[in-house]
Design a protein around this motif. Sequence first.
Motif, short mmCIF file in Angstrom:
data_model
loop_
_atom_site.label_atom_id
_atom_site.label_comp_id
_atom_site.label_asym_id
_atom_site.label_seq_id
_atom_site.Cartn_x
_atom_site.Cartn_y
_atom_site.Cartn_z
N ALA A 470 0.80 -1.22 0.00
CA ALA A 470 0.00 0.00 0.00
C ALA A 470 0.83 1.27 0.00
O ALA A 470 0.33 2.32 -0.42
N GLU A 471 2.08 1.18 0.44
CA GLU A 471 2.86 2.40 0.65
C GLU A 471 4.04 2.49 -0.31
O GLU A 471 4.07 3.35 -1.21
N LEU A 472 5.01 1.61 -0.17
CA LEU A 472 6.19 1.67 -1.05
C LEU A 472 5.78 1.54 -2.51
O LEU A 472 6.12 2.38 -3.35
N ARG A 473 5.05 0.45 -2.84
CA ARG A 473 4.61 0.26 -4.21
C ARG A 473 3.29 0.98 -4.50
O ARG A 473 2.97 1.27 -5.65
N GLY A 474 2.55 1.26 -3.43
CA GLY A 474 1.23 1.85 -3.61
C GLY A 474 1.25 3.30 -4.05
O GLY A 474 0.46 3.71 -4.90
N TRP A 475 2.17 4.11 -3.44
CA TRP A 475 2.20 5.53 -3.84
C TRP A 475 3.62 6.04 -4.05
O TRP A 475 3.87 6.84 -4.96
N PHE A 476 4.58 5.57 -3.22
CA PHE A 476 5.90 6.18 -3.27
C PHE A 476 6.64 5.86 -4.57
O PHE A 476 7.32 6.72 -5.14
N GLU A 477 6.53 4.64 -5.05
CA GLU A 477 7.26 4.25 -6.26
C GLU A 477 6.91 5.15 -7.44
O GLU A 477 7.80 5.68 -8.12
N SER A 478 5.63 5.34 -7.69
CA SER A 478 5.21 6.21 -8.79
C SER A 478 5.64 7.65 -8.54
O SER A 478 6.10 8.34 -9.46
N PHE A 479 5.52 8.09 -7.32
CA PHE A 479 5.89 9.46 -6.95
C PHE A 479 7.37 9.72 -7.23
O PHE A 479 7.74 10.68 -7.91
N VAL A 480 8.24 8.85 -6.71
CA VAL A 480 9.67 9.11 -6.83
C VAL A 480 10.18 8.86 -8.25
O VAL A 480 11.11 9.53 -8.71
N GLU A 481 9.58 7.93 -8.98
CA GLU A 481 10.00 7.72 -10.36
C GLU A 481 9.70 8.94 -11.22
O GLU A 481 10.50 9.31 -12.08
#
Length: 652
Positions: A470-481
């Motif tokens: 929910a967190e690392l792959r849920g929002w952060f991955e798209s955000f930081v990429e």
Amino acid sequence: MANSQTNRVALIGAGPRGTSVLERLLANWAAAARGSNVTTREATLHIHVIDPYPAGSGHVWQPDQSRLYLMNTQSFYPTLIPEDPDLAPPLAGGSFDEWRVTRRRDGQGLNPAEKAELSTLESDNFPSRAIYGRYLRQTLAGLLQRLPDGVEVTFHETSAVTARPAKGGTFDVELADGGSLTVGSVVLALGHIEARLNPEQRSFRAAADEHGLLYFPPAPPADVDWQQVPDSEPVLVRGMGLNFFDVMGQLTEGRGGKFVEAVAPGSGTLEYRPSGREPKIIAASRRGTPYRAKAGLPGYYATSITLRYLTEAAVDRFRAAGIQPGFDHDLWPLLHRDALWAYYATLARSQPAAIRDAEQFLADLEDALQPHAHATGNWESEVGALVEKHVAASRRLNLRGLAAPLAGRTFTSRLELDKAVIDYLDDDARRSALGESDPVKMAIGALHTGRAILKTVVADGGITDESWVAELRGWFESFVEGLASGPPALRSEQLAALARAGVVSFVGPDPKFSVDRNARVFRAFSPWVRDAPVQARTLIEAMSPANRVGINVSPLLEQLMADGLVRTRIMMSVEGTPVQTTGLDVQPHPYMPVAANGSVTKGMYVLGLQLSATQWGTAIAAEARPATGQAYSSGQRTLRDADEIARSILGL
């Protein structure tokens, strides 16, 4: 190393990952032989390398592809050969940058196009994928010229279609060309493989077939025949990540257009001179803008960025306390602090007039950012109050807003939208040119540096399943990429020039796509743009096939799944619902697949993209000469993984 026997190995996949295992097998075999009395008559190693594409470069890095396709890292970064003193010394080869310098001088084995590229390619430039493919092939050739005694390597330019356990702890491997092999070990280094289309994509393909439209599903850009795209007609392109710039290049420069230095004031850094063959590109993505461009830096990480909060010491404190951290609760608050400090420290250094009493502000900010404030839950409010007191409103950081520059805006027309996107591209390219003097790029630089720490922290179950999903792959991955994995700044400058020239326009954020079967066109619109939908007879998905083992189309992977030798990793969501992840379930170290019944499939190993549910950021190449220190230990992780596999196969 076992005596008096032949050790047979099947490396399935001959791109960089498979070639890394080959290199490590040779290096460890040679090192073991030097330290023992084993002779070539007592033990032999026979390595079978299986890939329909030539070994070394594999599928993605073929040297004969268009030179318009660029790597997303600079020359100084990638390597196939480890430089870790704790590993067996390599028999040949070095980093790409070392190879670049040597081949620029002697031109050995290069064609005229490759010599021309190397003549101007510097350490901080972005190489073509083609020239990197030549490095991979030549490095492999150098290794093969130095085979240790007792080693034989056989290349099979075909696919493996099955791998099944056989008697005596071996595997029978069947090949697509009708051949078969019996081996003691199998290494799955499958890399990018085709995936099944999702329901919407299947419907678009069916509509294209029915109504005479053109639909290009997700695919590696070098696999696509771009000449099928008609001249001059509108073309919808969905996705504005890295593949978008590959599509853009093929439909503009690839058709004879040229970028030249702009001379008119206010016209950006480049102008585009069309050939007349360009289609009218209409680009769409969820954000409505492409990824932010990389900052102009002499190294992979900004030298002015030193993580103060998300550090190895902080991570060690979680381990010492027996805490399995969550991303949102434990890791993001630390990295968020680092991004804030990087931004405001850079702002104070480069634009001191934007801060009232900058010295006092930084002292108060440092105190407010101390992790002890995390327990109260009020540190963000305290930082916000400090910023409001000291920093000019136009210079305050909206970190989440950096990744969504059009959020909250409504446009009366697509012309107004196009101008806004051009302004964004110009501003982003300008910031990239400022490098370490730009606060925005340094905030992003802190996030980028923090990813190296996170890769180590989250690997092998380092965070909870719920947090991963929910967190690392849920929002952060798209955000930081979207912030830190963007293209060279040149691409932003080129896109702005194309938009000014009317070759490219934009749909807007949150686009909706459909097919008008009566008009026989694809359509797209944004709810944030008050204009008529755009339409075209061609739709291009500017993305690679999904890296999800559950939907990948691979006869070998499907057989392994059906036979229960491998399984997809399942994680539990915060609601307690099982979620199918993108990668295989594996047991470290080395990585061996977990079978359907929960046992480990001994003698089979996994490396690369199919580890995406165990490691984070599996696609990036190994880093040459990784810096020692707090944030860079993950740079050669894939090479250490390859070494572990090789040592396990050899019984070392």
